[in-house]
Structures are given as C-alpha cells and as structure tokens.
Write a protein that holds these residues in place. Structure first.
Motif, mmCIF file in Angstrom:
data_model
loop_
_atom_site.group_PDB
_atom_site.id
_atom_site.type_symbol
_atom_site.label_atom_id
_atom_site.label_comp_id
_atom_site.label_asym_id
_atom_site.label_seq_id
_atom_site.Cartn_x
_atom_site.Cartn_y
_atom_site.Cartn_z
ATOM 1 N N ASP A 1 -38.478 82.341 57.337
ATOM 2 C CA ASP A 1 -38.145 81.230 55.786
ATOM 3 C C ASP A 1 -37.246 81.456 55.781
ATOM 4 O O ASP A 1 -36.367 82.424 56.036
ATOM 5 C CB ASP A 1 -39.070 80.682 55.626
ATOM 6 N N GLN A 2 -36.312 80.553 54.626
ATOM 7 C CA GLN A 2 -34.700 81.347 54.228
ATOM 8 C C GLN A 2 -35.361 82.203 52.807
ATOM 9 O O GLN A 2 -33.796 82.249 52.418
ATOM 10 C CB GLN A 2 -34.716 79.777 53.151
ATOM 11 N N ALA B 1 -43.835 83.955 71.492
ATOM 12 C CA ALA B 1 -44.379 82.997 70.728
ATOM 13 C C ALA B 1 -43.236 82.049 70.146
ATOM 14 O O ALA B 1 -42.279 82.541 70.114
ATOM 15 C CB ALA B 1 -44.947 83.620 69.473
ATOM 16 N N LEU B 2 -43.795 80.740 69.893
ATOM 17 C CA LEU B 2 -43.124 79.992 70.040
ATOM 18 C C LEU B 2 -43.008 79.735 68.314
ATOM 19 O O LEU B 2 -44.617 79.586 67.833
ATOM 20 C CB LEU B 2 -43.085 78.311 70.233
ATOM 21 N N VAL B 3 -42.213 78.696 67.915
ATOM 22 C CA VAL B 3 -42.317 78.632 66.287
ATOM 23 C C VAL B 3 -41.135 77.256 66.068
ATOM 24 O O VAL B 3 -40.095 76.991 66.657
ATOM 25 C CB VAL B 3 -41.646 79.654 65.395
ATOM 26 N N ILE B 4 -41.975 76.225 65.371
ATOM 27 C CA ILE B 4 -41.722 75.037 64.970
ATOM 28 C C ILE B 4 -41.575 75.226 63.192
ATOM 29 O O ILE B 4 -42.308 75.412 62.539
ATOM 30 C CB ILE B 4 -41.868 73.841 65.318
ATOM 31 N N ALA B 5 -40.122 74.871 62.990
ATOM 32 C CA ALA B 5 -40.381 74.922 61.541
ATOM 33 C C ALA B 5 -39.038 73.773 60.878
ATOM 34 O O ALA B 5 -38.241 73.050 61.968
ATOM 35 C CB ALA B 5 -40.102 75.708 60.105
ATOM 36 N N PRO B 6 -39.531 72.865 59.275
ATOM 37 C CA PRO B 6 -38.451 71.615 59.427
ATOM 38 C C PRO B 6 -37.147 72.286 59.231
ATOM 39 O O PRO B 6 -35.568 71.432 59.546
ATOM 40 C CB PRO B 6 -38.614 71.748 57.736
ATOM 41 N N THR B 7 -36.376 73.817 58.570
ATOM 42 C CA THR B 7 -35.720 74.818 58.414
ATOM 43 C C THR B 7 -36.264 76.433 59.117
ATOM 44 O O THR B 7 -37.563 76.755 59.174
ATOM 45 C CB THR B 7 -35.442 75.153 56.945
ATOM 46 N N ILE C 1 -27.995 87.490 61.192
ATOM 47 C CA ILE C 1 -28.690 86.366 60.999
ATOM 48 C C ILE C 1 -28.071 84.710 60.482
ATOM 49 O O ILE C 1 -26.724 84.598 60.150
ATOM 50 C CB ILE C 1 -28.479 86.827 59.187
ATOM 51 N N THR C 2 -28.586 83.691 60.737
ATOM 52 C CA THR C 2 -28.282 81.954 60.536
ATOM 53 C C THR C 2 -29.277 81.920 60.031
ATOM 54 O O THR C 2 -30.843 81.384 60.813
ATOM 55 C CB THR C 2 -27.522 81.949 62.105
ATOM 56 N N GLN C 3 -28.305 80.277 59.863
ATOM 57 C CA GLN C 3 -29.556 79.003 58.953
ATOM 58 C C GLN C 3 -29.691 78.111 59.789
ATOM 59 O O GLN C 3 -28.495 77.354 60.198
ATOM 60 C CB GLN C 3 -29.479 79.002 57.735
ATOM 61 N N HIS C 4 -30.904 77.151 60.752
ATOM 62 C CA HIS C 4 -30.877 76.410 61.202
ATOM 63 C C HIS C 4 -31.677 74.989 60.848
ATOM 64 O O HIS C 4 -32.582 75.690 60.274
ATOM 65 C CB HIS C 4 -31.333 76.647 62.752
ATOM 66 N N ALA C 5 -30.627 73.713 60.502
ATOM 67 C CA ALA C 5 -31.760 72.819 60.053
ATOM 68 C C ALA C 5 -31.826 71.468 60.225
ATOM 69 O O ALA C 5 -30.398 71.378 60.553
ATOM 70 C CB ALA C 5 -31.750 72.359 58.126
ATOM 71 N N PRO C 6 -32.117 70.442 60.662
ATOM 72 C CA PRO C 6 -31.514 68.890 60.598
ATOM 73 C C PRO C 6 -30.504 68.797 60.014
ATOM 74 O O PRO C 6 -31.073 68.810 58.239
ATOM 75 C CB PRO C 6 -32.499 67.978 60.444
ATOM 76 N N GLY C 7 -29.699 68.262 59.899
ATOM 77 C CA GLY C 7 -28.432 67.522 59.051
ATOM 78 C C GLY C 7 -28.820 66.143 58.749
ATOM 79 O O GLY C 7 -30.219 65.275 58.846
ATOM 80 N N LEU C 8 -27.473 65.653 58.453
ATOM 81 C CA LEU C 8 -28.694 64.250 57.382
ATOM 82 C C LEU C 8 -27.842 63.539 58.075
ATOM 83 O O LEU C 8 -27.237 63.268 59.629
ATOM 84 C CB LEU C 8 -27.395 63.784 56.699
#
Length: 218
Positions: free
Chosen positions: A69-70, A91-97, A114-121
């Motif tokens: 996580d963040q 293993a498979l992971v699914i998360a909002p971020t 190291i990178t961060q990934h999240a849905p945009g607007l």
C-alpha cells in the motif's frame, strides 16, 4: 508526447531491461509480470488496480515484482496463483491503489523501481485513466552478501545500497524499507514457489494469535 505523459508511461511499464537480460530471464525460466491494469467492479461501482506478484531467481540472476500500500504495508492477496513451473506467478492482488515494487538482480548488482498506480479522475461517463507515477528509482545498487547460501539466514533483513551517477547515496524511502528487504530476498529465492510480501486474508489475526501463544509459553 509531453514530458508528463512520458513519465506516466515509464512508470506504468516497469523497469526497462536490456535485451540480454530479457533473453537470459527467458532462457532460465524466470517469469515476472510488472504490468498493472485498471479494472471495473460492477457491483462496487468503482475502479480498482490489478497486479500479479511474480518472479524468482537462479544463481546468477533474479527478477521479482510485488505490491504494497502507499505506506509500504503488505496487502492481502485476492488469491494465490498456481504455476506449472517455479519462478513464475504467485498471487493476485486487487486494490484501489497499488504501489508496485520491482527488482532485477544480476549477481550482486540490483536495479530497483517503485511506482504508484491508481484510477485517475473521470467525468463518470468515460473510463478513467490509470495514473502512474515514480516514487523511487535506482540502478546498479550493490549488496555484497551472498543471500543464496552463505548468508541465506539474513534474507529479508538486508537490502542493497544505491548511489547516484555522481556517487551520492540514494536513500530508499523509510516506509518502503520492509518491502525492499523482502523483494531483495525474493530476487535470491532459487526456484521460488511462494509470495514474499502479499499476505493471505486473515493472516494478521493468525500472527497476533501466534504472538500471544508464544508470550504465554515464555
């Protein structure tokens, strides 16, 4: 392509590996998947990010991808993944971020991304973009310890040191030290068959119970 777009694309793709490294990873059967994707949960009416913890090592080379996580804490996997061979999917992971942590080891030399990934607007009529950004990147880090055999017991407690091209120390953000130590161990796990950082649902409760039992016995 604008500079901002180029940066997002670079963050999304993962480490840029030399052709020789890619060819060697294929030859020895190490299969790490840095790709992440944006998925829609119809019942939850939201978008989430999907990733796959994967990879492993042989003596000369290792490549591994995991997620946190963040704040650098382990995430619970959706479920483990079985593979025909070793050094593949775990293993498979699914998360909002998701924060993706990717490492390449060649001998005692390490590249870390190291990178961060999240849905945009989104305007709620179109699919949002997958926003990706770089949190830390370092090449040609070094760890003198042999984590294969001689110092196998220190896996998970050490990580490489990194420097800029000018020789100045590059410090891994403190919140990601634990995951970098774990993935450094994973890049030395020959014939890897298990997840090194994602956790099974409910594992926190099991760990607390085991801790209490140990305290009582002590």
């Amino acid at each position: 392509m604008t500079r901002g777009t180029q940066g997002r694309d670079e963050a999304r793709q993962g480490l840029t590996l030399p052709r020789r490294a890619l060819r060697r990873l294929t030859e020895v059967g190490i299969y790490a998947i840095p790709a992440v994707s944006l998925e829609h949960q119809h019942r939850g009416h939201r978008y989430v990010v999907r990733g796959t913890e994967s990879g492993g090592a042989v003596e000369e080379i290792g490549h591994y991808v995991t997620f946190c996580d963040q704040g650098g804490a382990p995430l619970f996997w959706l479920h483990p993944l079985d593979s025909v061979g070793v050094n593949g999917v775990h293993a498979l992971v699914i998360a909002p971020t998701l924060v993706r942590v990717e490492i390449l080891r060649v001998g005692h030399t390490y590249d870390l991304f190291i990178t961060q990934h999240a849905p945009g607007l989104s305007d709620h009529r179109k699919r949002p973009p997958l926003e990706s950004r770089v949190l830390f990147r370092a090449h040609e880090g070094y760890l003198s310890l042999d984590l294969m055999e001689e110092n196998k017991g220190r896996r998970g407690s050490v990580m490489p040191t990194f420097h800029s091209r000018a020789g100045e120390a590059l410090t891994v953000p403190v919140e990601f030290e634990a995951v970098v130590k774990a993935i450094s161990a994973a890049a030395n796990c020959v014939g890897c068959r298990h997840s090194h950082y994602l956790r099974a649902p409910g594992q926190d409760d099991e760990d607390r119970i085991e801790t209490k039992v140990s305290e009582v016995r002590a």
